[in-house]
Design a protein around this motif. Structure first.
Motif, PDB file in Angstrom:
ATOM      1  N   UNK A 321       0.818  -1.214   0.000  1.00  0.00           N
ATOM      2  CA  UNK A 321       0.000   0.000   0.000  1.00  0.00           C
ATOM      3  C   UNK A 321       0.849   1.259   0.000  1.00  0.00           C
ATOM      4  N   UNK A 322       2.009   1.218   0.643  1.00  0.00           N
ATOM      5  CA  UNK A 322       2.852   2.400   0.718  1.00  0.00           C
ATOM      6  C   UNK A 322       3.235   2.887  -0.681  1.00  0.00           C
ATOM      7  N   UNK A 323       3.442   1.989  -1.620  1.00  0.00           N
ATOM      8  CA  UNK A 323       3.804   2.407  -2.974  1.00  0.00           C
ATOM      9  C   UNK A 323       2.614   2.947  -3.746  1.00  0.00           C
ATOM     10  N   UNK A 324       1.433   2.414  -3.488  1.00  0.00           N
ATOM     11  CA  UNK A 324       0.248   2.965  -4.149  1.00  0.00           C
ATOM     12  C   UNK A 324      -0.004   4.391  -3.691  1.00  0.00           C
ATOM     13  N   UNK A 325       0.155   4.633  -2.395  1.00  0.00           N
ATOM     14  CA  UNK A 325       0.006   5.995  -1.879  1.00  0.00           C
ATOM     15  C   UNK A 325       1.091   6.890  -2.460  1.00  0.00           C
ATOM     16  N   UNK A 326       2.311   6.364  -2.549  1.00  0.00           N
ATOM     17  CA  UNK A 326       3.413   7.129  -3.120  1.00  0.00           C
ATOM     18  C   UNK A 326       3.075   7.581  -4.541  1.00  0.00           C
ATOM     19  N   UNK A 327       2.559   6.666  -5.351  1.00  0.00           N
ATOM     20  CA  UNK A 327       2.194   7.020  -6.723  1.00  0.00           C
ATOM     21  C   UNK A 327       1.159   8.122  -6.773  1.00  0.00           C
ATOM     22  N   UNK A 328       0.201   8.094  -5.842  1.00  0.00           N
ATOM     23  CA  UNK A 328      -0.825   9.135  -5.784  1.00  0.00           C
ATOM     24  C   UNK A 328      -0.242  10.466  -5.315  1.00  0.00           C
ATOM     25  N   UNK A 343       0.602   5.409 -12.958  1.00  0.00           N
ATOM     26  CA  UNK A 343       1.556   4.351 -12.598  1.00  0.00           C
ATOM     27  C   UNK A 343       1.357   3.182 -13.542  1.00  0.00           C
ATOM     28  N   UNK A 344       2.400   2.820 -14.286  1.00  0.00           N
ATOM     29  CA  UNK A 344       2.262   1.761 -15.282  1.00  0.00           C
ATOM     30  C   UNK A 344       2.942   0.458 -14.885  1.00  0.00           C
ATOM     31  N   UNK A 345       3.911   0.519 -13.973  1.00  0.00           N
ATOM     32  CA  UNK A 345       4.597  -0.702 -13.553  1.00  0.00           C
ATOM     33  C   UNK A 345       5.424  -0.409 -12.313  1.00  0.00           C
ATOM     34  N   UNK A 346       5.654  -1.438 -11.512  1.00  0.00           N
ATOM     35  CA  UNK A 346       6.599  -1.310 -10.404  1.00  0.00           C
ATOM     36  C   UNK A 346       7.148  -2.693 -10.068  1.00  0.00           C
ATOM     37  N   UNK A 347       8.397  -2.687  -9.616  1.00  0.00           N
ATOM     38  CA  UNK A 347       9.069  -3.930  -9.235  1.00  0.00           C
ATOM     39  C   UNK A 347      10.178  -3.606  -8.252  1.00  0.00           C
ATOM     40  N   UNK A 348      10.774  -4.650  -7.710  1.00  0.00           N
ATOM     41  CA  UNK A 348      11.952  -4.497  -6.852  1.00  0.00           C
ATOM     42  C   UNK A 348      12.912  -5.628  -7.142  1.00  0.00           C
ATOM     43  N   UNK A 349      14.197  -5.340  -7.017  1.00  0.00           N
ATOM     44  CA  UNK A 349      15.251  -6.338  -7.137  1.00  0.00           C
ATOM     45  C   UNK A 349      16.014  -6.389  -5.820  1.00  0.00           C
ATOM     46  N   UNK A 454      20.970  -7.214   2.323  1.00  0.00           N
ATOM     47  CA  UNK A 454      20.858  -7.310   0.866  1.00  0.00           C
ATOM     48  C   UNK A 454      20.367  -5.978   0.279  1.00  0.00           C
ATOM     49  N   UNK A 455      21.047  -5.530  -0.751  1.00  0.00           N
ATOM     50  CA  UNK A 455      20.640  -4.291  -1.428  1.00  0.00           C
ATOM     51  C   UNK A 455      19.287  -4.496  -2.091  1.00  0.00           C
ATOM     52  N   UNK A 456      18.357  -3.597  -1.811  1.00  0.00           N
ATOM     53  CA  UNK A 456      17.035  -3.629  -2.420  1.00  0.00           C
ATOM     54  C   UNK A 456      16.803  -2.314  -3.145  1.00  0.00           C
ATOM     55  N   UNK A 457      16.508  -2.403  -4.434  1.00  0.00           N
ATOM     56  CA  UNK A 457      16.104  -1.196  -5.149  1.00  0.00           C
ATOM     57  C   UNK A 457      14.668  -1.369  -5.648  1.00  0.00           C
ATOM     58  N   UNK A 458      13.946  -0.287  -5.619  1.00  0.00           N
ATOM     59  CA  UNK A 458      12.549  -0.263  -6.044  1.00  0.00           C
ATOM     60  C   UNK A 458      12.455   0.620  -7.279  1.00  0.00           C
ATOM     61  N   UNK A 459      11.737   0.136  -8.285  1.00  0.00           N
ATOM     62  CA  UNK A 459      11.519   0.903  -9.512  1.00  0.00           C
ATOM     63  C   UNK A 459      10.025   1.079  -9.730  1.00  0.00           C
ATOM     64  N   UNK A 460       9.628   2.297 -10.061  1.00  0.00           N
ATOM     65  CA  UNK A 460       8.254   2.605 -10.441  1.00  0.00           C
ATOM     66  C   UNK A 460       8.304   3.327 -11.779  1.00  0.00           C
ATOM     67  N   UNK A 461       7.472   2.874 -12.721  1.00  0.00           N
ATOM     68  CA  UNK A 461       7.387   3.507 -14.028  1.00  0.00           C
ATOM     69  C   UNK A 461       6.058   4.241 -14.157  1.00  0.00           C
TER      70      UNK A 461
END
Length: 470
Positions: A321-328, A343-349, A454-461
């Motif tokens: 939910x935190x990312x959905x709020x972020x997009x808004x 918001x068209x896509x999001x993922x994390x590695x 572990x390094x975590x990166x989050x991507x939102x398009x």
């Protein structure tokens, strides 16, 4: 009165048997890679039996693969009209409409398919994709979540695990040493935090026994199929949705308050290429919630080769939910950058302690938001571990596969540029916003061992490139 049974010797019965035999021959040609022959056989059959739904469907599939989308739609629509009870026909027509950008009509096809087969994971997944493309992100996630529960539920037996569809089979049968190590560490953390019952320790032990004898010690990111005896040990848990933490209530805004939104918008508008860096990106509460989700949610189903990292995606459980709020919030806080884009896509590695990270690629979107959430204490090289963005855009005509797999061509594009790359070293809670079409890659990383390091990166398009380039 009861209708008489058809007489196999009648002319109508012979015609039906002949049509069925011809359709089987056409299908065999298609499955053997002879699409053009399959289409010819389907057309011959339809010339004599225009109501043969299977032939219309096969013809539509071949035409779609040939890129003749208008003709394909006509054939698939005919198949749907002739056999409205076939959910698969509705799904294939919906997929074609998605390819043509006709999202509203695609949504209707997928909803019709679900009325026929409510447990169709392809219909649910593709419905989510169509809804997402229209900006209805929360509705899309409901469809994705229903599909996830159906697809990733714990298998009851090794036999049932082995009965996955062809599209699903690889995710339950292929792994890497790096993926098994990640899962083992994550399960142990969940046990230590009391998120899983003590009895789950047997699953951890089984996974570790597979890891101990898996081999490929010198190539931890190399993927291979699980052997039958390995799959027997871990089928209950491997790539299953074991745990998803509840989304906590978040006090106040998700975005951090320590940066100047107007200044960021001005810098992005003026920068060539458009790249801006923001520190203290999220509020403390939002950062903590997202970090907990990434540590605990068992949604890291993708193992990457090369690179050895694992991936989680919006359509398969990466949906806190935190990312959905972020997009808004971004559309309000930075309207000149995000206001017109959904918001068209999001993922994390998530990465191992050392490695090269992601290779050169670009994203087919308008704006890329990339940020890191692992504590700075974990990073052993503060001059690296971040992102390198090149002042070169991938060609607008390229599709998704070329954006992500044309390594040599991307290298050639970068080599022609006289401008230096922009290197942004790793910092926790640092965000880089840039034009998604710019070629970019990870900088080499060196982090402390241990799961929470572990390094975590989050991507939102946001948006899409066609929209962005006008």
């Amino acid at each position: 009165m009861k209708s008489p049974a058809p007489n196999p010797g009648s002319s109508s019965a012979k015609a039906r048997n002949s049509a069925a035999s011809e359709l089987r021959a056409a299908l065999q040609a298609y499955r053997s890679g002879r699409g053009r022959q399959a289409a010819e056989l389907a057309r011959d059959l339809l010339a004599r039996h225009p109501d043969e739904a299977g032939a219309q469907y096969l013809l539509g599939v071949v035409l779609q693969e040939e890129g003749r989308l208008a003709e394909s739609e006509a054939a698939l629509a005919a198949a749907v009209s002739l056999a409205p009870e076939r959910a698969s026909f509705q799904i294939t027509l919906g997929n074609l409409l998605l390819e043509r950008g006709e999202n509203a009509r695609a949504i209707q096809c997928f909803r019709t398919a679900l009325a026929i087969d409510p447990a169709s994971t392809p219909a649910l997944t593709n419905l989510g994709t169509a809804l997402k493309r229209t900006g209805r992100v929360r509705e899309a996630l409901e469809a994705f979540r229903r599909a996830l529960r159906l697809r990733r539920a714990t298998a009851r037996s090794a036999e049932s695990a082995g009965q996955a569809s062809d599209a699903d089979e690889e995710t339950f049968a292929v792994t890497s040493r790096a993926k098994l190590a990640h899962d083992s560490e994550q399960y142990q953390l969940l046990l230590d935090r009391g998120r899983l019952p003590a009895s789950f320790a047997s699953e951890v032990a089984a996974l570790r026994s597979v890891l101990d004898t898996f081999g490929l010690e010198d190539r931890p990111s190399a993927r291979r199929r699980l052997l039958p005896q390995e799959r027997e040990k871990i089928f209950r848990s491997y790539n299953r949705l074991i745990h998803r933490p509840e989304d906590p209530p978040l006090p106040g805004a998700v975005l951090g308050s320590g940066w100047d939104a107007a200044a960021i918008e001005a810098r992005y508008a003026e920068a060539i290429p458009p790249v801006v860096v923001i520190d203290n990106w999220l509020s403390d509460a939002a950062l903590g919630a997202l970090r907990r989700f990434c540590e605990e949610a068992t949604v890291w189903f993708d193992c990457k080769e090369p690179g050895g990292y694992v991936g989680a995606y919006m359509n398969e459980g990466f949906d806190p939910e935190v990312l959905l709020i972020l997009g808004e919030e971004l559309k309000v806080r930075l309207p000149s950058i995000f206001g017109e884009h959904h918001l068209s896509q999001m993922w994390a590695f998530k990465y191992a302690a050392t490695g090269p990270g992601t290779r050169k690629h670009a994203d087919k979107a308008a704006v890329n938001v990339n940020f890191w959430i692992t504590s700075d204490r974990a990073c052993l090289d503060r001059s690296a571990g971040g992102i390198r963005v090149y002042p070169v855009a991938a060609p607008a005509s390229w599709g998704f596969d070329r954006y992500n797999r044309e390594d040599r061509e991307l290298e050639r594009l970068v080599a022609r540029s006289e401008l230096a790359a922009i290197e942004v070293p790793y910092r926790c809670n640092r965000c880089v916003i840039f034009d998604s079409s710019l070629i970019h890659e990870s900088m080499p990383l060196r982090f402390r061992p241990g799961y929470e390091n572990r390094r975590v990166n989050v991507t939102m398009l946001f948006g899409d490139r066609a929209e962005h380039t006008g």
